[in-house]
Design an enzyme around this catalytic site. Structure first.
Site, PDB file in Angstrom:
ATOM      1  N   ARG A   1      -9.080  11.681  -2.390  1.00 12.73           N
ATOM      2  CA  ARG A   1     -10.285  11.126  -1.746  1.00 12.73           C
ATOM      3  C   ARG A   1     -11.354  11.966  -1.074  1.00 12.73           C
ATOM      4  NH1 ARG A   1     -13.211   7.939  -0.278  1.00 12.73           N
ATOM      5  NH2 ARG A   1     -12.686   6.574   1.486  1.00 12.73           N
TER       6      ARG A   1
ATOM      7  N   ASP B   1      -7.844  -2.190  -5.637  1.00 13.75           N
ATOM      8  CA  ASP B   1      -7.955  -2.954  -4.394  1.00 13.75           C
ATOM      9  C   ASP B   1      -8.293  -4.491  -4.749  1.00 13.75           C
ATOM     10  OD1 ASP B   1      -8.235  -2.836  -1.671  1.00 13.75           O
ATOM     11  OD2 ASP B   1     -10.210  -3.134  -1.904  1.00 13.75           O
TER      12      ASP B   1
ATOM     13  N   ARG C   1       0.840  -1.376   0.018  1.00 16.46           N
ATOM     14  CA  ARG C   1      -0.120   0.087   0.134  1.00 16.46           C
ATOM     15  C   ARG C   1       0.843   1.177   0.126  1.00 16.46           C
ATOM     16  NH1 ARG C   1      -5.620  -0.734   3.384  1.00 16.46           N
ATOM     17  NH2 ARG C   1      -5.846  -2.981   2.495  1.00 16.46           N
TER      18      ARG C   1
ATOM     19  N   ARG D   1      -3.961   6.657   2.845  1.00 15.48           N
ATOM     20  CA  ARG D   1      -4.519   7.770   3.525  1.00 15.48           C
ATOM     21  C   ARG D   1      -3.483   8.582   4.367  1.00 15.48           C
ATOM     22  NH1 ARG D   1      -9.459   4.177   5.691  1.00 15.48           N
ATOM     23  NH2 ARG D   1      -7.894   3.043   5.558  1.00 15.48           N
TER      24      ARG D   1
ATOM     25  N   TYR E   1     -13.336 -13.064   1.895  1.00 11.16           N
ATOM     26  CA  TYR E   1     -14.244 -11.897   1.956  1.00 11.16           C
ATOM     27  C   TYR E   1     -15.473 -12.218   1.418  1.00 11.16           C
ATOM     28  CZ  TYR E   1     -10.420  -8.562   3.318  1.00 11.16           C
ATOM     29  OH  TYR E   1      -9.658  -7.985   4.170  1.00 11.16           O
TER      30      TYR E   1
HETATM   31  O1  CP3 Z   1      -0.022  -0.229  -2.681  1.00  7.68           O
HETATM   32  C1  CP3 Z   1      -0.903   0.617  -3.364  1.00  7.68           C
HETATM   33  O2  CP3 Z   1      -0.761   1.443  -3.356  1.00  7.68           O
HETATM   34  C2  CP3 Z   1      -2.042  -0.350  -4.011  1.00  7.68           C
HETATM   35  C3  CP3 Z   1      -3.033  -0.048  -3.459  1.00  7.68           C
HETATM   36  C4  CP3 Z   1      -3.906  -1.312  -2.661  1.00  7.68           C
HETATM   37  C5  CP3 Z   1      -5.063  -1.022  -1.976  1.00  7.68           C
HETATM   38  N1  CP3 Z   1      -5.544  -2.134  -1.223  1.00  7.68           N
HETATM   39  C6  CP3 Z   1      -5.927   0.203  -1.876  1.00  7.68           C
HETATM   40  C7  CP3 Z   1      -6.590   0.608  -0.601  1.00  7.68           C
HETATM   41  C8  CP3 Z   1      -3.649  -2.590  -2.401  1.00  7.68           C
HETATM   42  C9  CP3 Z   1      -2.282  -3.282  -2.614  1.00  7.68           C
HETATM   43  C10 CP3 Z   1      -4.712  -3.045  -1.590  1.00  7.68           C
HETATM   44  C11 CP3 Z   1      -4.658  -4.576  -0.941  1.00  7.68           C
HETATM   45  C12 CP3 Z   1      -5.741  -4.976  -0.214  1.00  7.68           C
HETATM   46  N2  CP3 Z   1      -7.106  -4.558  -0.398  1.00  7.68           N
HETATM   47  C13 CP3 Z   1      -5.848  -5.771   0.699  1.00  7.68           C
HETATM   48  C14 CP3 Z   1      -4.380  -6.845   0.778  1.00  7.68           C
HETATM   49  C15 CP3 Z   1      -3.601  -6.011   1.535  1.00  7.68           C
HETATM   50  C16 CP3 Z   1      -3.122  -6.477   2.908  1.00  7.68           C
HETATM   51  O3  CP3 Z   1      -3.492  -5.581   3.842  1.00  7.68           O
HETATM   52  O4  CP3 Z   1      -2.759  -7.534   3.153  1.00  7.68           O
HETATM   53  C17 CP3 Z   1      -6.952  -6.486   1.291  1.00  7.68           C
HETATM   54  C18 CP3 Z   1      -7.604  -7.419   2.472  1.00  7.68           C
HETATM   55  C19 CP3 Z   1      -7.932  -5.389   0.687  1.00  7.68           C
HETATM   56  C20 CP3 Z   1      -9.268  -5.002   0.801  1.00  7.68           C
HETATM   57  C21 CP3 Z   1      -9.538  -3.682   1.750  1.00  7.68           C
HETATM   58  N3  CP3 Z   1      -9.564  -2.808   0.903  1.00  7.68           N
HETATM   59  C22 CP3 Z   1      -9.413  -3.474   3.016  1.00  7.68           C
HETATM   60  C23 CP3 Z   1      -9.398  -4.586   4.328  1.00  7.68           C
HETATM   61  C24 CP3 Z   1      -9.405  -2.253   2.984  1.00  7.68           C
HETATM   62  C25 CP3 Z   1      -9.343  -1.383   4.400  1.00  7.68           C
HETATM   63  C26 CP3 Z   1     -10.575  -0.449   4.622  1.00  7.68           C
HETATM   64  C27 CP3 Z   1     -10.250   0.565   5.701  1.00  7.68           C
HETATM   65  O5  CP3 Z   1     -11.202   1.441   5.922  1.00  7.68           O
HETATM   66  O6  CP3 Z   1      -9.148   0.615   6.227  1.00  7.68           O
HETATM   67  C28 CP3 Z   1      -9.407  -1.440   1.925  1.00  7.68           C
HETATM   68  C29 CP3 Z   1      -9.538  -0.102   1.356  1.00  7.68           C
HETATM   69  C30 CP3 Z   1      -8.570   0.141   0.871  1.00  7.68           C
HETATM   70  N4  CP3 Z   1      -7.703  -0.115  -0.201  1.00  7.68           N
HETATM   71  C31 CP3 Z   1      -7.657   1.730   1.045  1.00  7.68           C
HETATM   72  C32 CP3 Z   1      -6.858   1.628   0.103  1.00  7.68           C
HETATM   73  C33 CP3 Z   1      -5.773   2.750  -0.152  1.00  7.68           C
HETATM   74  C34 CP3 Z   1      -8.060   2.427   2.226  1.00  7.68           C
HETATM   75  C35 CP3 Z   1      -9.340   3.083   1.634  1.00  7.68           C
HETATM   76  C36 CP3 Z   1      -9.618   4.700   1.644  1.00  7.68           C
HETATM   77  O7  CP3 Z   1      -8.897   5.245   1.032  1.00  7.68           O
HETATM   78  O8  CP3 Z   1     -10.678   5.082   2.258  1.00  7.68           O
END
Ligand code: CP3
Length: 348
Positions: A15, A51, A2, A6, A128
């Site tokens: 965002r 994502d 990631r 944020r 999921y």
């Molecule tokens: O690295 C990068 O810049 C690529 C972006 C990336 C995102 N998600 C964007 C994102 C990557 C590589 C992921 C992978 C992802 N998504 C995983 C595996 C990563 C890990 O931690 O092992 C998983 C389980 C997901 C599913 C997911 N998406 C979750 C559990 C969440 C969290 C929700 C939260 O509110 O924290 C997301 C949201 C998400 N995906 C965010 C980002 C930047 C944050 C959301 C936002 O901007 O509000």
């Protein structure tokens, strides 16, 4: 891990105007966010902004991201009939927006740094799809796995087909490597991982690399005197990442991946010794370390590089995703430090 997100003010500014799914589904926005960390830090690769879960929409699942709750699947898989009804979509139709973002990002990057694509691995996606969101104990997922082997097999087969097609489409669109996130597979006992998950990861990796799935007794092809840096030899290397998997490293070797991502719960050299020769290793700083004072961060980063000891095939990285509110200047300083310290120590 990631790169974007944020913790960066530039990301929060985008965002403020768009939802996460809007950013993911609008190639210009996805590329803008992909490039933000490349502009801000001395990183060696870019990660396409996407994502894990939007590819499930094309299979028939309804996805939203709820404030404070994370991802929610509104029609989770609860019966074998739900699984039978899942489609295996053509990625060009279901996630064409990410493929377009990849093409655009490649043009913008103009080979300054490689671009990494990614997909969820079958188990993590299944968790999921079955639980309907994040889970603490994966109760329904494990119940299905143990009690309904035919339904489990069908689900994992469909997910493997989707993941393979998606990863291959990303490679065709231009990514230089693909990371498979099996973020939650560490919740499994090694025997369950070996029986119910590993064969599907092997299928995905083999499909992505255009090979027959690796069987237990086939060693990865190691080149001259074991010194081959497999990453360099492969057209699109595959990185397999999980957390809490220190107890199953010999099984991870069997995935066939070129690179194994390890979290911080094991020393890097210990993990590497267990994984064996011919594999690259990614990791393994605890993301929480970035909240410490700089001298402590430097000490921990140096310790990881010392354990890598200049061996080819170490990709310095966090052991898991960067956390919201991580101090941005610590990220910048860490990237600089890793370059400085490893250029002193790498033996060529
Ligand atoms: O690295 C990068 O810049 C690529 C972006 C990336 C995102 N998600 C964007 C994102 C990557 C590589 C992921 C992978 C992802 N998504 C995983 C595996 C990563 C890990 O931690 O092992 C998983 C389980 C997901 C599913 C997911 N998406 C979750 C559990 C969440 C969290 C929700 C939260 O509110 O924290 C997301 C949201 C998400 N995906 C965010 C980002 C930047 C944050 C959301 C936002 O901007 O509000």
């Amino acid at each position: 891990m990631r790169q974007a997100g944020r913790y960066m003010p530039e990301y929060r500014a985008v965002r403020a105007r768009h939802s996460l799914l809007e950013i993911v589904k609008t190639p210009e926005l996805a590329v803008e966010v992909t490039l933000q960390p490349i502009r801000a830090f001395e990183l060696d690769a870019a990660i396409i902004f996407a994502d894990l879960l939007p590819p499930l929409e094309g299979m028939g699942l309804q996805l939203t991201y709820e404030k404070g709750e994370g991802p929610v699947i509104h029609n989770p898989l609860r019966t074998p009939a739900d699984i039978a009804a899942l489609r295996v979509p053509d990625s060009r139709e279901s996630v064409g927006y990410t493929l377009d973002a990849i093409r655009l990002a490649k043009r913008e990057l103009a080979d300054r740094v490689p671009l990494i694509g990614f997909a969820g691995a079958p188990f993590t996606l299944a968790s999921y799809a079955i639980e309907g969101g994040s889970s603490r104990d994966y109760r329904r997922t494990k119940q299905l796995m143990h009690a309904q082997p035919d339904a489990w097999h069908l689900l994992m087969s469909k997910l493997s087909a989707m993941v393979s097609d998606y990863a291959l489409a990303q490679i065709a669109a231009g990514v230089d490597a693909v990371q498979l996130f099996d973020s939650w597979a560490g919740a499994l006992a090694p025997d369950d991982y070996a029986e119910h998950v590993l064969p599907y990861v092997q299928q995905c990796v083999a499909a992505i690399k255009g090979q027959e799935p690796r069987t237990e007794n086939r060693e990865p092809s190691v080149g001259l005197a074991g010194s081959r840096f497999s990453v360099l030899g492969s057209p699109a290397p595959v990185i397999y990442f999980g957390t809490d998997m220190s107890g199953m490293l010999p099984l991870l070797r069997q995935t066939g991946a070129d690179v194994i991502g390890v979290d911080w719960r094991i020393q890097l050299d210990d993990a590497w010794a267990q994984l064996g020769p011919g594999l690259a290793v990614q990791g393994n700083l605890d993301p929480m370390t970035l909240f410490a004072s700089w001298p402590r961060i430097e000490q921990r980063a140096a310790a990881i590089l010392d354990r890598a000891a200049g061996r080819p095939g170490h990709i310095f990285n966090l052991g898991h995703g960067i956390l919201t509110e991580t101090p941005v200047d610590h990220v910048a300083r860490l990237a600089e430090f890793v370059h400085e310290y490893s250029s002193d120590r790498v033996t060529r």
